[in-house]
Design a protein around this motif. Structure first.
Motif, PDB file in Angstrom:
ATOM      1  N   VAL A  50       0.800  -1.227   0.000  1.00  0.00           N
ATOM      2  CA  VAL A  50       0.000   0.000   0.000  1.00  0.00           C
ATOM      3  C   VAL A  50       0.834   1.279   0.000  1.00  0.00           C
ATOM      4  O   VAL A  50       0.304   2.351  -0.284  1.00  0.00           O
ATOM      5  CB  VAL A  50      -1.014   0.033   1.174  1.00  0.00           C
ATOM      6  N   VAL A  51       2.122   1.165   0.323  1.00  0.00           N
ATOM      7  CA  VAL A  51       3.003   2.338   0.324  1.00  0.00           C
ATOM      8  C   VAL A  51       4.167   2.057  -0.622  1.00  0.00           C
ATOM      9  O   VAL A  51       5.011   1.225  -0.335  1.00  0.00           O
ATOM     10  CB  VAL A  51       3.560   2.643   1.740  1.00  0.00           C
ATOM     11  N   SER A  52       4.170   2.749  -1.747  1.00  0.00           N
ATOM     12  CA  SER A  52       5.248   2.577  -2.711  1.00  0.00           C
ATOM     13  C   SER A  52       6.463   3.384  -2.254  1.00  0.00           C
ATOM     14  O   SER A  52       6.426   4.615  -2.217  1.00  0.00           O
ATOM     15  CB  SER A  52       4.802   3.042  -4.088  1.00  0.00           C
ATOM     16  N   ARG A  53       7.518   2.693  -1.874  1.00  0.00           N
ATOM     17  CA  ARG A  53       8.712   3.388  -1.375  1.00  0.00           C
ATOM     18  C   ARG A  53       9.304   4.340  -2.397  1.00  0.00           C
ATOM     19  O   ARG A  53       9.940   5.319  -2.034  1.00  0.00           O
ATOM     20  CB  ARG A  53       9.775   2.374  -0.945  1.00  0.00           C
ATOM     21  N   SER A  54       9.083   4.058  -3.660  1.00  0.00           N
ATOM     22  CA  SER A  54       9.632   4.939  -4.693  1.00  0.00           C
ATOM     23  C   SER A  54       8.877   6.267  -4.758  1.00  0.00           C
ATOM     24  O   SER A  54       9.368   7.231  -5.344  1.00  0.00           O
ATOM     25  CB  SER A  54       9.599   4.243  -6.053  1.00  0.00           C
ATOM     26  N   LEU A  55       7.696   6.331  -4.153  1.00  0.00           N
ATOM     27  CA  LEU A  55       6.883   7.546  -4.215  1.00  0.00           C
ATOM     28  C   LEU A  55       6.919   8.377  -2.927  1.00  0.00           C
ATOM     29  O   LEU A  55       6.364   9.468  -2.897  1.00  0.00           O
ATOM     30  CB  LEU A  55       5.428   7.186  -4.533  1.00  0.00           C
ATOM     31  N   SER A  63      14.912   0.878   6.405  1.00  0.00           N
ATOM     32  CA  SER A  63      16.184   1.522   6.748  1.00  0.00           C
ATOM     33  C   SER A  63      16.605   2.581   5.736  1.00  0.00           C
ATOM     34  O   SER A  63      17.310   3.517   6.083  1.00  0.00           O
ATOM     35  CB  SER A  63      17.286   0.469   6.903  1.00  0.00           C
ATOM     36  N   GLY A  64      16.169   2.491   4.503  1.00  0.00           N
ATOM     37  CA  GLY A  64      16.527   3.476   3.494  1.00  0.00           C
ATOM     38  C   GLY A  64      15.555   4.635   3.387  1.00  0.00           C
ATOM     39  O   GLY A  64      15.705   5.515   2.545  1.00  0.00           O
ATOM     40  N   SER A  94       9.239   9.951   0.479  1.00  0.00           N
ATOM     41  CA  SER A  94      10.572  10.234   1.001  1.00  0.00           C
ATOM     42  C   SER A  94      10.647   9.996   2.509  1.00  0.00           C
ATOM     43  O   SER A  94      11.725   9.924   3.082  1.00  0.00           O
ATOM     44  CB  SER A  94      10.977  11.676   0.692  1.00  0.00           C
ATOM     45  N   GLU A  95       9.468   9.907   3.124  1.00  0.00           N
ATOM     46  CA  GLU A  95       9.425   9.630   4.559  1.00  0.00           C
ATOM     47  C   GLU A  95       8.094   8.966   4.900  1.00  0.00           C
ATOM     48  O   GLU A  95       7.117   9.085   4.159  1.00  0.00           O
ATOM     49  CB  GLU A  95       9.609  10.905   5.383  1.00  0.00           C
TER      50      GLU A  95
END
Length: 139
Positions: A70-75, A98-99, A77-78
């Motif tokens: 449900v949360v695209s890490r590429s979209l 961690s990233g 920043s936090e």
């Protein structure tokens, strides 16, 4: 956890597991022990601790798998985490993300009339969403 422990039920385990915290303090867990001899109590305590560790790993895997869907890490920043589950799984969530910048809590001051059962941070997410929508209609 119930299946991995002897003679325990969810209503007994849940408050003890929460009280034991992420470091799995043994003090709250000793109240669960049913054995009478010290050696059996020690064995039972180790069994409960192992059950908590396995359940935490399983829960963290399910939770992070769902979050990844449900949360695209590429979209983003936090990520802002708040509430009881976030507090309890903080170590695992920090490790998994961690990233990504992880922010903890919203600083919501929950009034005592709202938190009449002393739930604290477990209300933070719901109360914050309530405040957000309240501002939307108070334009």
């Amino acid at each position: 956890m119930v299946a991995r422990t002897s003679g325990q039920n969810a209503s007994q385990l849940a408050p003890a597991v929460v009280a034991a915290g992420s470091d799995i303090s043994t003090t709250p867990l000793t109240k669960l022990l049913k054995s009478t001899s010290n050696i059996n109590k020690r064995h039972e305590l180790i069994q409960v601790q192992k059950a908590i560790k396995v359940a935490r790993r399983e829960y963290a895997a399910v939770l992070t798998s769902w979050l990844d869907q449900v949360v695209s890490r590429s979209l983003v920043s936090e990520i802002l985490f708040c509430g009881g589950t976030a507090d309890y799984m903080r170590r695992e969530l920090n490790s998994h993300y961690s990233g990504t910048v992880c922010l903890w809590g919203v600083g919501a001051d929950i009034p005592s009339q709202v938190d009449s059962f002393g739930l604290g941070s477990r209300l933070a997410d719901v109360y914050s969403v309530f405040l957000y929508f309240l501002k939307q209609i108070d334009v």
